[in-house]
Design a protein around this motif. Sequence first.
Motif, PDB file in Angstrom:
ATOM      1  N   ARG A 124       0.821  -1.203   0.000  1.00 53.56           N
ATOM      2  CA  ARG A 124       0.000   0.000   0.000  1.00 53.56           C
ATOM      3  C   ARG A 124       0.862   1.264   0.000  1.00 53.56           C
ATOM      4  N   ALA A 125       0.535   2.208  -0.868  1.00 52.24           N
ATOM      5  CA  ALA A 125       1.276   3.463  -0.962  1.00 52.24           C
ATOM      6  C   ALA A 125       1.216   4.241   0.354  1.00 52.24           C
ATOM      7  N   VAL A 126       0.095   4.162   1.040  1.00 42.71           N
ATOM      8  CA  VAL A 126      -0.063   4.845   2.320  1.00 42.71           C
ATOM      9  C   VAL A 126       0.990   4.345   3.311  1.00 42.71           C
ATOM     10  N   ASP A 127       1.181   3.037   3.349  1.00 43.39           N
ATOM     11  CA  ASP A 127       2.155   2.452   4.266  1.00 43.39           C
ATOM     12  C   ASP A 127       3.587   2.800   3.869  1.00 43.39           C
ATOM     13  N   ARG A 128       3.882   2.747   2.566  1.00 42.99           N
ATOM     14  CA  ARG A 128       5.231   3.108   2.104  1.00 42.99           C
ATOM     15  C   ARG A 128       5.553   4.549   2.478  1.00 42.99           C
ATOM     16  N   ASN A 129       4.603   5.446   2.255  1.00 39.20           N
ATOM     17  CA  ASN A 129       4.818   6.856   2.578  1.00 39.20           C
ATOM     18  C   ASN A 129       4.959   7.073   4.076  1.00 39.20           C
ATOM     19  N   ARG A 130       4.184   6.359   4.874  1.00 43.11           N
ATOM     20  CA  ARG A 130       4.270   6.483   6.326  1.00 43.11           C
ATOM     21  C   ARG A 130       5.638   6.005   6.832  1.00 43.11           C
TER      22      ARG A 130
END
Length: 105
Positions: free
Chosen positions: A46-52
């Motif tokens: 998930r992009a959200v997790d990578r960014n976090r």
Amino acid sequence: MNSARISELLKTRPKTNLYWGMYSAGAINGADPDLGIAVAKKLAKRAVDRNRIKRMIRDLVWAAQSTGLKKDVVVKLKKPIGQHTRGRLRKKERDLLRSQVAELI
């Protein structure tokens, strides 16, 4: 950080633990230290997790570089996240990742 410097750092021997590999070397000619982060899509879906994760690493490394770590650093994720939570990063695992990065720095 330019790609030649990243390639140079990736040839050095990393400090590692369960989730992370950290490659570091002294900054070139007294320049400000740089940071590179590699979180593969294959390891964090998930992009959200990578960014976090990237944001968390940035905060930890920048804080260390401002207080005394005068090195160029590349941090690389080695192991997939969210294997027990359907590919989602949860607080328990996020805290584990944070503590492991802090341990390497």
